[in-house]
Design a protein around this motif. Structure first.
Motif, mmCIF file in Angstrom:
data_model
loop_
_atom_site.group_PDB
_atom_site.id
_atom_site.type_symbol
_atom_site.label_atom_id
_atom_site.label_comp_id
_atom_site.label_asym_id
_atom_site.label_seq_id
_atom_site.Cartn_x
_atom_site.Cartn_y
_atom_site.Cartn_z
ATOM 1 N N GLY A 1 1.998 8.460 2.010
ATOM 2 C CA GLY A 1 2.010 7.028 1.745
ATOM 3 C C GLY A 1 2.199 6.216 3.009
ATOM 4 N N SER B 1 -0.744 3.714 4.723
ATOM 5 C CA SER B 1 -0.468 2.298 4.979
ATOM 6 C C SER B 1 -0.688 1.943 6.442
ATOM 7 N N THR C 1 0.836 -1.206 0.000
ATOM 8 C CA THR C 1 0.000 0.000 0.000
ATOM 9 C C THR C 1 0.868 1.251 0.000
ATOM 10 N N ALA C 2 1.850 1.276 0.894
ATOM 11 C CA ALA C 2 2.731 2.441 0.975
ATOM 12 C C ALA C 2 3.527 2.613 -0.309
ATOM 13 N N TRP C 3 4.007 1.512 -0.861
ATOM 14 C CA TRP C 3 4.821 1.554 -2.081
ATOM 15 C C TRP C 3 4.009 2.121 -3.252
ATOM 16 N N PHE D 1 1.381 8.811 -6.112
ATOM 17 C CA PHE D 1 1.005 10.114 -5.582
ATOM 18 C C PHE D 1 2.057 11.178 -5.888
ATOM 19 N N PHE E 1 0.988 3.620 -3.285
ATOM 20 C CA PHE E 1 0.396 4.940 -3.058
ATOM 21 C C PHE E 1 1.442 6.032 -3.257
ATOM 22 N N THR E 2 2.623 5.877 -2.650
ATOM 23 C CA THR E 2 3.665 6.901 -2.769
ATOM 24 C C THR E 2 4.124 7.042 -4.217
ATOM 25 N N TRP E 3 4.325 5.921 -4.872
ATOM 26 C CA TRP E 3 4.763 5.916 -6.279
ATOM 27 C C TRP E 3 3.773 6.677 -7.163
ATOM 28 N N ALA F 1 7.015 3.223 1.520
ATOM 29 C CA ALA F 1 7.002 4.626 1.117
ATOM 30 C C ALA F 1 8.366 5.045 0.562
ATOM 31 N N GLY G 1 8.669 3.576 -2.970
ATOM 32 C CA GLY G 1 7.826 4.305 -3.906
ATOM 33 C C GLY G 1 8.422 5.650 -4.284
ATOM 34 N N TYR G 2 9.025 6.324 -3.307
ATOM 35 C CA TYR G 2 9.682 7.607 -3.577
ATOM 36 C C TYR G 2 10.920 7.424 -4.437
#
Length: 381
Positions: free
Chosen positions: A76, A80, A30-32, A38, A34-36, A223, A226-227
């Protein structure tokens, strides 16, 4: 099947197909994702409103570079954690207030870091806020007990209590600034933070009382990854002080979360070794600046950091980032060995970290190739 379960147990996974493991995996993904996803709209908005670093003698960018990546990373991470909290795969009610204290302290430092990115707050004010964020953890039961640190003498309570408070503040403020000072080359802090999160996650999974730490680390690792997809050189966005504050503070705080009182001091061994790179970088920079007569070493940026030295030798931001990722991973392996993490778990962690970092770096390079082809004359979009 039994051999698979036995292997999973080496990673601290009680039930490979249970709700607990699957929810941790979902938190990470989820964090990966969403951050990617977003970051692009955040970058577009940041450029539009002027949230960007302008080129100067110290920076590598040749054009305005959005510095709001820390906001996307925090978003993110927070999303998560909400997902994990909603699933409630593990019993974390005992540390709910401590988790909330970490999230509140992180939110404050992200906000202050973001304001500093835009308006350059004074170092004294930043240190004051960081110290207050550390005190927030202390009053909620997250602290280093000096008497729990191995090989040191046991002190009376009247001495141990204030010394423990001082050590906790130094730990939180020190790691927060260490990550901030390490952020000078594309991809370095994102990758180092991801490595630290994954190493601490697998280490925490070996202990039944650190389940909440596993969840938070899974979200923070996702997160960071993803960043990193948007920050590997040449970056499209940077995290700024908001992001480096988030990583440093949260990693320092999570290392104190859910630990048994008798192991609260010894539990710092792994994060101390895992974070050896930013700690050593900060130490040598501060000592060097003070030796040159600089009274405020945190308020006088220069190019004496480890990443600047490596960059001068490699002449490549990508190679510099990869080298420092590997150094951080070696430090992490040493920390896991010192903690007694099973060898299969260490090997699996190294393989997983290398695959994830290769994947995001490879995707970034491929995307750059497609963009270059699209701009070339005679090429279709």
């Amino acid at each position: 099947m039994e051999s698979l379960k036995a292997l999973a147990a080496q990673f601290g996974i009680a039930d490979l197909f249970g709700r607990g493991f699957l929810s941790v995996l979902l938190t990470f993904l989820t964090a990966w994702v969403f951050t990617w996803r977003f970051i692009p709209p955040v970058r577009e908005f940041a450029i539009k409103v002027g949230w960007a670093d302008m080129p100067n003698a110290r920076r590598l960018n040749k054009e305005p570079l959005a510095n709001a990546g820390g906001l996307a990373i925090f978003a993110g991470f927070l999303v998560s954690v909400v997902v994990a909290w909603a699933l409630r795969p593990i019993v974390i009610e005992q540390v709910n207030i401590q988790v909330l204290a970490i999230l509140l302290g992180a939110a404050v430092l992200v906000l202050v870091g973001f304001i500093d990115d835009q308006y350059e707050l004074s170092p004294a004010f930043r240190l004051l806020v960081q110290a207050l964020a550390a005190v927030l953890l202390i009053v909620n039961g997250l602290r280093i007990d000096f008497n729990a640190i191995p090989f040191l003498p046991v002190l009376p309570h009247a001495v141990n209590a204030p010394l423990s408070v001082l050590l906790t503040i130094l730990w939180i403020v020190g790691l927060t600034n260490a990550m901030n000072l390490l952020d000078g080359v594309d991809g370095v802090v994102g990758g180092v933070a991801f490595v630290a999160c994954m190493v601490l996650l697998v280490t925490a999974a070996q202990f039944t009382d650190r389940a909440a730490a596993v969840v938070l680390l899974a979200g923070l690792a996702g997160a960071a990854l993803g960043y990193l997809r948007h920050n590997f050189n040449p970056s499209r966005i940077i995290m700024g002080d908001a992001g480096s504050n988030l990583f440093g503070y949260t990693l320092a705080a999570v290392s104190l979360l859910g630990t048994l009182k008798v192991s609260a001091g010894a539990s710092l061994l792994v994060p101390l070794l895992v974070m050896a790179l930013p700690i050593l970088d900060t130490t040598q920079v501060v000592i060097g600046r003070m030796a040159r007569g600089i009274r405020n070493p945190l308020g006088h940026p220069d190019k004496t950091h480890i990443h600047h030295r490596v960059l001068a030798r490699t002449s490549s931001a990508r190679r510099t980032a990869v080298i420092l990722w590997l150094v951080a991973l070696v430090c992490g392996v040493i920390g896991m060995l010192a903690q007694g993490v099973p060898l299969p778990a260490i090997v699996g962690t190294v393989v997983a970290v290398l695959l994830c970092l290769w994947f995001v770096a490879h995707r970034r390079v491929r995307a750059l190739g497609r963009e270059a082809a699209a701009r070339a004359p005679g090429q279709s979009g």
